[in-house]
Design a protein around this motif. Structure first.
Motif, short mmCIF file in Angstrom:
data_model
loop_
_atom_site.label_atom_id
_atom_site.label_comp_id
_atom_site.label_asym_id
_atom_site.label_seq_id
_atom_site.Cartn_x
_atom_site.Cartn_y
_atom_site.Cartn_z
N PRO A 1 0.82 -1.22 0.00
CA PRO A 1 0.00 0.00 0.00
C PRO A 1 0.85 1.27 0.00
O PRO A 1 1.81 1.39 0.78
CB PRO A 1 -0.80 -0.11 1.30
N GLY A 2 0.51 2.18 -0.91
CA GLY A 2 1.22 3.45 -0.98
C GLY A 2 2.52 3.41 -1.74
O GLY A 2 3.23 4.43 -1.80
N ARG A 3 2.86 2.27 -2.33
CA ARG A 3 4.10 2.14 -3.08
C ARG A 3 3.82 1.55 -4.46
O ARG A 3 2.84 0.82 -4.63
CB ARG A 3 5.11 1.25 -2.34
N PRO A 4 4.69 1.84 -5.44
CA PRO A 4 4.48 1.28 -6.77
C PRO A 4 4.63 -0.24 -6.75
O PRO A 4 5.41 -0.80 -5.99
CB PRO A 4 5.61 1.91 -7.61
N THR A 5 3.86 -0.92 -7.59
CA THR A 5 3.97 -2.37 -7.72
C THR A 5 5.32 -2.72 -8.34
O THR A 5 5.77 -2.09 -9.30
CB THR A 5 2.84 -2.91 -8.61
N ARG A 6 5.97 -3.72 -7.75
CA ARG A 6 7.31 -4.12 -8.21
C ARG A 6 7.26 -5.54 -8.73
O ARG A 6 6.45 -6.37 -8.30
CB ARG A 6 8.31 -4.04 -7.06
N THR A 7 8.18 -5.84 -9.65
CA THR A 7 8.39 -7.23 -10.07
C THR A 7 9.67 -7.73 -9.42
O THR A 7 10.62 -6.96 -9.23
CB THR A 7 8.51 -7.35 -11.60
N LEU A 8 9.69 -9.00 -9.09
CA LEU A 8 10.88 -9.57 -8.45
C LEU A 8 11.02 -11.03 -8.85
O LEU A 8 10.06 -11.69 -9.22
CB LEU A 8 10.80 -9.42 -6.92
N ALA A 9 12.24 -11.52 -8.75
CA ALA A 9 12.53 -12.91 -9.10
C ALA A 9 12.09 -13.81 -7.95
O ALA A 9 12.48 -13.60 -6.80
CB ALA A 9 14.02 -13.09 -9.38
N LEU A 10 11.29 -14.81 -8.26
CA LEU A 10 10.81 -15.74 -7.23
C LEU A 10 10.57 -17.09 -7.90
O LEU A 10 9.47 -17.63 -7.89
CB LEU A 10 9.53 -15.21 -6.59
N ARG A 11 11.62 -17.63 -8.47
CA ARG A 11 11.48 -18.87 -9.22
C ARG A 11 11.47 -20.08 -8.29
O ARG A 11 11.89 -20.00 -7.13
CB ARG A 11 12.64 -19.02 -10.21
N VAL A 12 10.95 -21.17 -8.82
CA VAL A 12 11.00 -22.44 -8.11
C VAL A 12 12.42 -22.99 -8.21
O VAL A 12 12.93 -23.22 -9.32
CB VAL A 12 9.98 -23.44 -8.70
N ARG A 13 13.08 -23.20 -7.10
CA ARG A 13 14.48 -23.62 -7.11
C ARG A 13 14.61 -25.13 -7.24
O ARG A 13 13.75 -25.88 -6.80
CB ARG A 13 15.19 -23.14 -5.84
N GLY A 14 15.73 -25.56 -7.85
CA GLY A 14 15.99 -26.97 -8.02
C GLY A 14 16.50 -27.60 -6.73
O GLY A 14 16.90 -26.92 -5.78
N THR A 15 16.51 -28.93 -6.71
CA THR A 15 16.91 -29.67 -5.50
C THR A 15 18.34 -29.35 -5.09
O THR A 15 18.65 -29.25 -3.90
CB THR A 15 16.74 -31.18 -5.73
N ALA A 16 19.25 -29.21 -6.07
CA ALA A 16 20.64 -28.94 -5.73
C ALA A 16 20.78 -27.63 -4.95
O ALA A 16 21.55 -27.56 -3.98
CB ALA A 16 21.49 -28.87 -7.01
N GLU A 17 20.03 -26.60 -5.32
CA GLU A 17 20.08 -25.34 -4.59
C GLU A 17 19.52 -25.49 -3.18
O GLU A 17 20.03 -24.87 -2.23
CB GLU A 17 19.28 -24.27 -5.35
N LEU A 18 18.47 -26.29 -3.04
CA LEU A 18 17.89 -26.50 -1.72
C LEU A 18 18.87 -27.23 -0.81
O LEU A 18 19.04 -26.86 0.36
CB LEU A 18 16.60 -27.31 -1.86
N ILE A 19 19.52 -28.27 -1.33
CA ILE A 19 20.51 -29.01 -0.53
C ILE A 19 21.69 -28.11 -0.18
O ILE A 19 22.18 -28.11 0.96
CB ILE A 19 20.98 -30.27 -1.27
N ALA A 20 22.15 -27.32 -1.14
CA ALA A 20 23.27 -26.40 -0.87
C ALA A 20 22.92 -25.43 0.25
O ALA A 20 23.75 -25.13 1.12
CB ALA A 20 23.65 -25.65 -2.14
N GLU A 21 21.69 -24.94 0.26
CA GLU A 21 21.26 -24.03 1.33
C GLU A 21 21.29 -24.73 2.68
O GLU A 21 21.76 -24.17 3.67
CB GLU A 21 19.85 -23.51 1.05
N GLU A 22 20.79 -25.96 2.72
CA GLU A 22 20.76 -26.69 3.99
C GLU A 22 22.17 -27.00 4.49
O GLU A 22 22.40 -27.06 5.71
CB GLU A 22 19.95 -27.98 3.84
#
Length: 318
Positions: free
Chosen positions: A264-285
Motif C-alpha cells: 500500500p502506498g508504493r508502486p507495484t514491483r516485479t521480483l525474481a521468485l522462481r521455483v528452485r531446483g533440488t541442488a540449490e535446496l541441498i546447498a542451502e541446507e
C-alpha cells in the motif's frame, strides 16, 4: 575415475578410495562434511546429481545408500554390499560412493557407513523420498548432526508433515521448508517497508502442498493472526496476501519465475521468485548445521482459522 567392488566390506572400500585419491591427486583436506543419502535405485541418480551439484559449494564425501531388501524367495543366505567409487571428473573436489546393500545388510547400514565417514567432520543425512518415522532415532540418522527429509516427495504430504511434527528433534529439517526461504525473506522485507500491523493472511497454493502449510503455520506463529489456505491450480505456492489497515500487501506468482509485489502506498514491483531446483535446496541446507528454530516453531504451530473480529485481538508485526 570409477572403481567398482562386488561383495565388499568397508575396509576394502576405504582402501580402494585411498588408491583412487592418490591416482587422481585428490586429498580429503578440502572436504568439509559427509553427506549420506538414503534412497532406492529409482531415485538414486537424481539424488546423486543434486548432491554433486551442491558439493561444488560444499566439497563433500557423498555416501549414497541404495537399499535392496530381499523379497520372498529371492532372499539370499548372506548379506552383500556392492560399491561404486567415483573420484575426480564430475565429482569435482569431492568424492561419491554408491553403496548397494542387499538383504540383511540393509538392517546394518550404519555399520557399513560409519567407517566411511570423514573423520572429525559434520555428517548430514538426506532422505529424498520416504524417511523413517523418527529420523533422529534411525540408526543412520543418529550418526548425523543434520537430518533432511522431503514431505513433498511422499504420497500424503500433509499426513507426513504431521508425523514430522510429532517426531521432531533439533537438527531435523525438511525441503518443504527450505523452498520457502525466498517467500519468507520477501514477506519480512515487505512488512519492514510497510510498517503497519497485519490483521489476517491468505496463502494461495495447489491443494495439499506442504510448503503452503508450513508458510501458513509460520505466519500464524509470527503474526498471531488468522490465516486462510486458499486452493489454486498451482504450481506450488502462487500468492500470499497480508491484510492491513492501510490495504493489502500481496505477493503474486501465478506461474513462472517472476512475481509481483504490492505494498500500500508504493508502486507495484516485479521480483525474481522462481521455483528452485533440488541442488540449490541441498546447498542451502548444508550452509547451516545448527538447529533451525524457525522451522521447529512453525512445525509445532496450528494454523489459526478465521474468526469474527474482536477488540481484544492485537495484530503484530513479523
Amino acid at each position: 575415475m570409477i572403481t567398482e567392488l562386488t561383495g565388499t566390506t568397508a575396509g576394502r572400500i576405504n582402501k580402494a578410495l585411498g588408491e583412487a585419491r592418490r591416482a587422481q591427486g585428490s586429498p580429503t583436506v578440502g572436504m568439509v562434511l559427509t553427506l549420506v543419502i538414503v534412497t532406492d535405485e529409482e531415485n538414486a541418480h537424481d539424488a546423486v546429481k543434486a548432491a554433486t551439484d551442491a558439493s561444488r559449494e560444499h566439497p563433500s564425501r557423498i555416501l549414497t545408500v541404495i537399499e535392496r531388501p530381499a523379497r520372498g524367495h529371492q532372499s539370499r543366505s548372506e548379506p552383500r554390499v556392492d560399491a561404486e567409487i567415483r573420484v575426480g571428473g564430475d565429482t569435482g573436489s569431492g568424492e561419491t560412493i554408491l553403496l548397494r546393500l542387499y538383504d540383511a545388510a540393509v538392517a546394518h547400514a550404519d555399520s557399513v557407513v560409519l567407517p566411511l565417514l570423514l573423520p572429525d567432520a559434520p555428517v548430514v543425512i538426506w532422505w529424498p523420498i520416504a524417511a523413517p518415522e523418527v529420523p533422529a532415532e534411525d540408526p543412520l540418522g543418529a550418526l548425523a548432526q543434520r537430518r533432511i527429509t522431503d514431505t513433498y516427495a511422499v504420497e500424503e504430504p500433509l499426513r507426513e508433515l504431521t508425523a514430522r511434527a510429532a517426531s521432531y528433534h533439533p537438527g531435523d529439517t525438511d525441503l518443504a521448508w527450505t523452498r520457502l526461504t525466498p517467500w519468507r525473506a520477501t514477506l519480512a522485507a515487505a512488512l519492514e517497508q510497510a510498517r503497519t500491523a497485519v490483521t489476517s493472511a491468505v496463502v494461495e497454493s495447489e491443494p495439499g502442498n506442504p510448503s503452503a502449510e508450513l508458510l501458513a503455520r509460520w505466519l500464524t506463529e509470527r503474526l498471531r493472526v488468522p490465516v486462510v489456505l486458499k486452493p489454486t491450480a498451482g504450481p506450488v505456492v502462487t500468492a500470499v496476501q497480508l491484510s492491513t489497515g492501510r490495504g493489502d500487501i500481496r505477493i503474486d506468482r501465478p506461474d513462472g519465475p517472476v512475481a509481483t509485489l504490492t505494498i500500500p502506498g508504493r508502486p507495484t514491483r516485479t521480483l525474481a521468485l522462481r521455483v528452485r531446483g533440488t541442488a540449490e535446496l541441498i546447498a542451502e541446507e548444508l550452509r547451516r548445521l545448527d538447529p533451525d528454530e524457525a522451522y521447529a516453531a512453525a512445525l509445532r504451530t496450528t494454523v489459526v482459522p478465521p474468526a469474527p473480529p474482536s477488540d481484544s485481538q492485537e495484530p503484530k508485526h513479523v
